[in-house]
Motif scaffolding. Structure first.
Motif, PDB file in Angstrom:
ATOM      1  N   ARG A 117      35.778  17.130   4.088  1.00  0.00           N
ATOM      2  CA  ARG A 117      35.127  17.467   5.349  1.00  0.00           C
ATOM      3  C   ARG A 117      36.161  17.798   6.416  1.00  0.00           C
ATOM      4  N   LEU A 118      35.875  18.831   7.209  1.00  0.00           N
ATOM      5  CA  LEU A 118      36.733  19.224   8.313  1.00  0.00           C
ATOM      6  C   LEU A 118      36.295  18.457   9.558  1.00  0.00           C
ATOM      7  N   ALA A 137      30.322   7.256   5.726  1.00  0.00           N
ATOM      8  CA  ALA A 137      28.999   7.887   5.694  1.00  0.00           C
ATOM      9  C   ALA A 137      28.866   8.915   6.815  1.00  0.00           C
ATOM     10  N   GLU A 138      29.412   8.598   7.983  1.00  0.00           N
ATOM     11  CA  GLU A 138      29.351   9.526   9.110  1.00  0.00           C
ATOM     12  C   GLU A 138      30.142  10.800   8.818  1.00  0.00           C
ATOM     13  N   GLU A 139      31.299  10.654   8.199  1.00  0.00           N
ATOM     14  CA  GLU A 139      32.125  11.821   7.866  1.00  0.00           C
ATOM     15  C   GLU A 139      31.479  12.669   6.780  1.00  0.00           C
ATOM     16  N   LEU A 140      30.808  12.028   5.833  1.00  0.00           N
ATOM     17  CA  LEU A 140      30.128  12.772   4.773  1.00  0.00           C
ATOM     18  C   LEU A 140      28.960  13.598   5.305  1.00  0.00           C
ATOM     19  N   ALA A 141      28.461  13.242   6.480  1.00  0.00           N
ATOM     20  CA  ALA A 141      27.359  13.995   7.085  1.00  0.00           C
ATOM     21  C   ALA A 141      27.828  15.290   7.742  1.00  0.00           C
ATOM     22  N   CYS A 145      33.134  22.159   5.620  1.00  0.00           N
ATOM     23  CA  CYS A 145      33.933  21.725   4.475  1.00  0.00           C
ATOM     24  C   CYS A 145      35.178  22.588   4.304  1.00  0.00           C
ATOM     25  N   ASN A 146      36.138  22.022   3.613  1.00  0.00           N
ATOM     26  CA  ASN A 146      37.409  22.682   3.386  1.00  0.00           C
ATOM     27  C   ASN A 146      37.349  23.534   2.119  1.00  0.00           C
ATOM     28  N   ALA A 147      37.766  24.802   2.221  1.00  0.00           N
ATOM     29  CA  ALA A 147      37.768  25.695   1.056  1.00  0.00           C
ATOM     30  C   ALA A 147      39.096  25.657   0.303  1.00  0.00           C
ATOM     31  N   GLY A 148      40.082  24.942   0.843  1.00  0.00           N
ATOM     32  CA  GLY A 148      41.355  24.785   0.134  1.00  0.00           C
ATOM     33  C   GLY A 148      42.307  25.945   0.277  1.00  0.00           C
ATOM     34  N   MET A 149      42.155  26.758   1.327  1.00  0.00           N
ATOM     35  CA  MET A 149      43.049  27.891   1.561  1.00  0.00           C
ATOM     36  C   MET A 149      43.661  27.769   2.942  1.00  0.00           C
ATOM     37  N   TYR A 150      44.960  28.047   3.026  1.00  0.00           N
ATOM     38  CA  TYR A 150      45.712  27.807   4.249  1.00  0.00           C
ATOM     39  C   TYR A 150      46.694  28.940   4.500  1.00  0.00           C
TER      40      TYR A 150
END
Length: 229
Positions: A117-118, A137-141, A145-150
């Motif tokens: 999660r971003l 739980a709060e962060e999972l909400a 999301c991160n796509a893994g590219m930078y």
């Protein structure tokens, strides 16, 4: 394969079209077939071996020597995103040109179960990335999301990577840790959100079938737009 090309071929095609001057592919010591493909397309100097595999940050660090004489921005992409297009990467370069120190590709999947999660501040900057196994739980909400590219300057990128630790549930060196390191240095970390289809992986038969269907749909749309019935 998707559209008659291997997944890796398609990613290499994409970064070439995006204008990347040098391409380095990180492979495992257990993947001679992948290494052979890279050597055939790009030459021996394009191969960096990660052995043993200790996480995503460790994987990118394996390319450090191959890029030691390179000055400029380094783009980190995944090798299993066959639907990624050069146009999807352009915003990362644009963020860098606008003064962002670390540009990240994000997306908002229908099901974010497996994705980091971003965590973003009120100003829109990314503060950190939390992996699912380490998230509350709060962060999972969080939907982002991160796509893994930078994309970042080579020296800055490898400087952050060298400081990544493995203090997490999986005891791996996550490349996502560089976000927190950059934030601690008060660097600008921003995200561009891409469509989920652009960054979807093809690691299972179901994902591969979905990618194949989307690829053929794009091809039909292209030819119809050209007047081919």
């Amino acid at each position: 394969k998707v559209g008659g090309r291997t997944l890796l071929d398609r990613v290499i095609d994409t970064v070439e079209l995006a204008g990347c001057e040098r391409i380095v592919v990180v492979v495992g010591d257990h993947s001679p077939g992948v290494r052979a493909l890279v050597v055939k397309r790009l030459g021996e100097g394009a191969v960096a071996v990660q052995d043993p595999p200790l996480g995503t940050a460790h994987a990118v660090l394996a390319a450090k020597d191959a890029l030691a004489d390179f000055n400029g921005d380094v783009l980190v992409t995944n090798g299993d995103c066959p639907l990624l297009q050069a146009a999807d990467l352009d915003p990362l370069f644009a963020l860098r040109a606008a003064g962002t120190d670390l540009a990240i590709m994000g997306f908002k999947p229908v099901d974010g179960l497996l994705y980091g999660r971003l965590i973003m501040g009120a100003d829109g900057h990314v503060i950190r990335v939390v992996e699912p196994k380490d998230a509350t739980a709060e962060e999972l909400a969080v939907k982002a999301c991160n796509a893994g590219m930078y994309c970042a300057d080579r020296a800055a990128l490898f400087g952050w990577l060298a400081r990544v630790d493995n203090n997490n549930a999986k005891q791996e060196y996550y490349i996502t840790s560089i976000v927190g390191l950059a934030t601690a240095e008060e660097k600008k970390v921003r995200v561009n959100f891409a469509p989920e289809n652009a960054v979807m992986g093809a690691d299972t038969p179901m994902q591969l079938a979905q990618a194949e269907a989307i690829f053929h749909g794009r091809a039909r749309a292209h030819f119809l737009a050209q007047g081919v019935a």
